[in-house]
Enzyme design. Structure first.
Site, PDB file in Angstrom:
ATOM      1  N   TYR A   1      14.011  30.755   5.256  1.00 47.10           N
ATOM      2  CA  TYR A   1      12.887  31.563   5.726  1.00 47.10           C
ATOM      3  C   TYR A   1      12.912  31.779   7.234  1.00 47.10           C
ATOM      4  O   TYR A   1      13.159  30.851   8.004  1.00 47.10           O
ATOM      5  CB  TYR A   1      11.567  30.897   5.348  1.00 47.10           C
ATOM      6  CG  TYR A   1      11.284  30.863   3.873  1.00 47.10           C
ATOM      7  CD1 TYR A   1      11.207  32.025   3.127  1.00 47.10           C
ATOM      8  CD2 TYR A   1      11.101  29.651   3.214  1.00 47.10           C
ATOM      9  CE1 TYR A   1      10.944  32.003   1.770  1.00 47.10           C
ATOM     10  CE2 TYR A   1      10.840  29.611   1.850  1.00 47.10           C
ATOM     11  CZ  TYR A   1      10.760  30.791   1.131  1.00 47.10           C
ATOM     12  OH  TYR A   1      10.511  30.756  -0.214  1.00 47.10           O
TER      13      TYR A   1
ATOM     14  N   LYS B   1       0.838  -1.200   0.000  1.00 45.11           N
ATOM     15  CA  LYS B   1       0.000   0.000   0.000  1.00 45.11           C
ATOM     16  C   LYS B   1       0.875   1.253   0.000  1.00 45.11           C
ATOM     17  O   LYS B   1       2.077   1.195   0.268  1.00 45.11           O
ATOM     18  CB  LYS B   1      -0.910   0.000   1.226  1.00 45.11           C
ATOM     19  CG  LYS B   1      -0.173   0.101   2.548  1.00 45.11           C
ATOM     20  CD  LYS B   1      -1.116   0.122   3.718  1.00 45.11           C
ATOM     21  CE  LYS B   1      -0.338   0.256   5.037  1.00 45.11           C
ATOM     22  NZ  LYS B   1      -1.238   0.390   6.203  1.00 45.11           N
TER      23      LYS B   1
ATOM     24  N   MET C   1      10.173  24.391   0.409  1.00 43.73           N
ATOM     25  CA  MET C   1       9.395  23.486  -0.435  1.00 43.73           C
ATOM     26  C   MET C   1      10.276  22.613  -1.314  1.00 43.73           C
ATOM     27  O   MET C   1      10.005  21.420  -1.485  1.00 43.73           O
ATOM     28  CB  MET C   1       8.424  24.267  -1.320  1.00 43.73           C
ATOM     29  CG  MET C   1       7.521  23.395  -2.165  1.00 43.73           C
ATOM     30  SD  MET C   1       6.351  24.334  -3.177  1.00 43.73           S
ATOM     31  CE  MET C   1       5.282  25.031  -1.930  1.00 43.73           C
TER      32      MET C   1
ATOM     33  N   ARG D   1     -10.576   0.784  14.515  1.00 42.42           N
ATOM     34  CA  ARG D   1     -10.660   1.415  13.197  1.00 42.42           C
ATOM     35  C   ARG D   1     -11.640   0.588  12.363  1.00 42.42           C
ATOM     36  O   ARG D   1     -12.798   0.447  12.720  1.00 42.42           O
ATOM     37  CB  ARG D   1      -9.278   1.490  12.540  1.00 42.42           C
ATOM     38  CG  ARG D   1      -8.253   2.305  13.301  1.00 42.42           C
ATOM     39  CD  ARG D   1      -6.968   2.539  12.519  1.00 42.42           C
ATOM     40  NE  ARG D   1      -6.513   1.364  11.773  1.00 42.42           N
ATOM     41  CZ  ARG D   1      -5.311   1.250  11.233  1.00 42.42           C
ATOM     42  NH1 ARG D   1      -4.432   2.235  11.353  1.00 42.42           N
ATOM     43  NH2 ARG D   1      -4.961   0.151  10.574  1.00 42.42           N
TER      44      ARG D   1
END
Length: 389
Positions: A260, A28, A317, A126
């Site tokens: 940043y 998965k 990013m 779940r």
């Protein structure tokens, strides 16, 4: 990506499974970031008899790639492509009455029975059927089976805390699973496979292996939990190495802000190296200021001998910066974020610690724009792994 290491991991996990228990390779989430189709093929070559996916789209993607054999897909929602799953010969997880109704209707449309596996909620909370609702689901599944709409191929559940040795829920879940199995079989269910063991249970709870073990993170050479042991303790080798080429090196003066917010300011005149990977590629922003990187051989021309650099300032990013100190490296020098660790590089677990998360997340979040390069040599000890920009 070292597919030789992956094959070796599958063989090591098969050896740990109890006699008679087959192995499911869980692929998965794009095989935990490693690439679903190449990993699935390598796992089958190494003896995995089942594949496991979460979503039907993942399972159908395996079929579209020409991968045959048994595939269990367990995370269905109303309106999902049940008929396509039936026609693709998937085994489909059923956790409640709504799902049984939808898959039975799809079977009538397809003109053939669906293979389903009933999931029991033994305590994870779940997906899965609660014990109080189990008799009704079993009865309805048997009725649908008698009508030729389904064939119940499996009964299964999932541990909540198998990665925490000695947790009281482990024994409680296993006892409840035995009870729910016994009820379903007494009522007439004859499953091909019964299974509850995930990676940590495969490694540490042989009494939970039943007919099938489902190996996810361990197959990729990562320990499910540091409390259980290291990959080496279990004969496993990490499959993924994440690296990039240094894009720029420049000297800046003391007091120069970096990235940043200027959360890092150079303490003296120094050399900065730019690494072209960022949070869009899956490098966790939470590891800003802490994420470890091996640049070159860790020494550099300046001779400081520091083995690892740390992300200087914020992860952006598409890029981040490392402070190289007096070392001078050339653009194009490899910057390795993580790998097996046997060449001095950090591991995924080191990045998990830096980001305050688990190693599962570190490898799984590596983005699609990071090219996957597969090393497919058969001699595991001679192969290397690389997921490189």
């Amino acid at each position: 990506m070292d597919l030789g290491a992956l094959r070796g991991n599958v063989r090591a996990l098969r050896d740990r499974a109890q006699p008679g228990a087959a192995l499911m390779a869980v692929v998965k989430s794009d095989a935990y970031g490693h690439g679903m189709v190449p990993v699935a093929r390598a796992a089958i070559e190494a003896g995995a008899r089942w594949l496991g996916t979460a979503t039907p789209q993942e399972a159908l993607g395996l079929r579209a790639a020409g991968i045959r054999g048994r595939i269990l897909c367990w995370l269905w929602t109303p309106g999902d492509p049940w008929r396509a799953g039936i026609e693709a010969d998937l085994d489909m997880g059923v956790s409640g009455m709504w799902a049984l109704r939808e898959v039975a209707a799809a079977a009538r449309e397809a003109g053939r029975p669906a293979r389903i596996q009933l999931k029991a909620d033994t305590g994870l909370g779940r997906n899965g059927c609660q014990p109080a609702d189990w008799p009704a689901l079993v009865a309805a599944a048997l009725a649908a089976q008698d009508a030729g709409q389904v064939r119940v191929t499996g009964l299964w559940s999932h541990f909540a805390c198998a990665d925490e040795p000695g947790h009281p829920s482990i024994g409680a879940q296993l006892d409840l699973f035995h009870e729910m199995l016994a009820y379903a079989e007494k009522e007439g269910i004859e499953p091909e496979v019964r299974h509850i063991a995930n990676s940590p249970a495969t490694l540490t709870l042989p009494e939970s292996h039943f007919d099938l073990v489902r190996t996810g993170i361990a197959m990729y050479g990562i320990s499910p939990s540091p409390a259980l042991g290291t990959p080496q303790d279990f004969g496993l080798r990490p499959v993924m190495t994440l690296s990039a080429s240094v894009a720029l090196v420049k000297q800046v003066p003391e007091g120069h802000g970096v990235s940043y917010g200027h959360h890092y300011v150079t303490p003296r005149r120094t050399n900065l190296g730019l690494v072209p990977l960022g949070y869009a590629d899956g490098v966790p922003r939470h590891a800003s200021g802490r994420g470890p990187v091996l640049v070159g051989d860790g020494g550099g021309a300046g001779g400081s001998g520091t083995p690892w650099r740390r992300v200087a300032g914020r992860v952006a990013m598409d890029q981040f910066v490392v402070d190289l100190g007096d070392d001078v490296v050339e653009p194009g020098t490899p910057a390795v974020l993580f790998g097996p660790g046997d060449r001095g590089e950090p591991t995924a677990e080191d990045w998990a610690e830096a980001a305050g998360t688990i190693a599962y997340e570190i490898v799984t979040r590596i983005g699609a724009r990071v090219p996957r390069v597969y090393v497919d040599e058969r001699h595991d000890s001679e192969t290397t792994a690389r997921s490189a920009r």
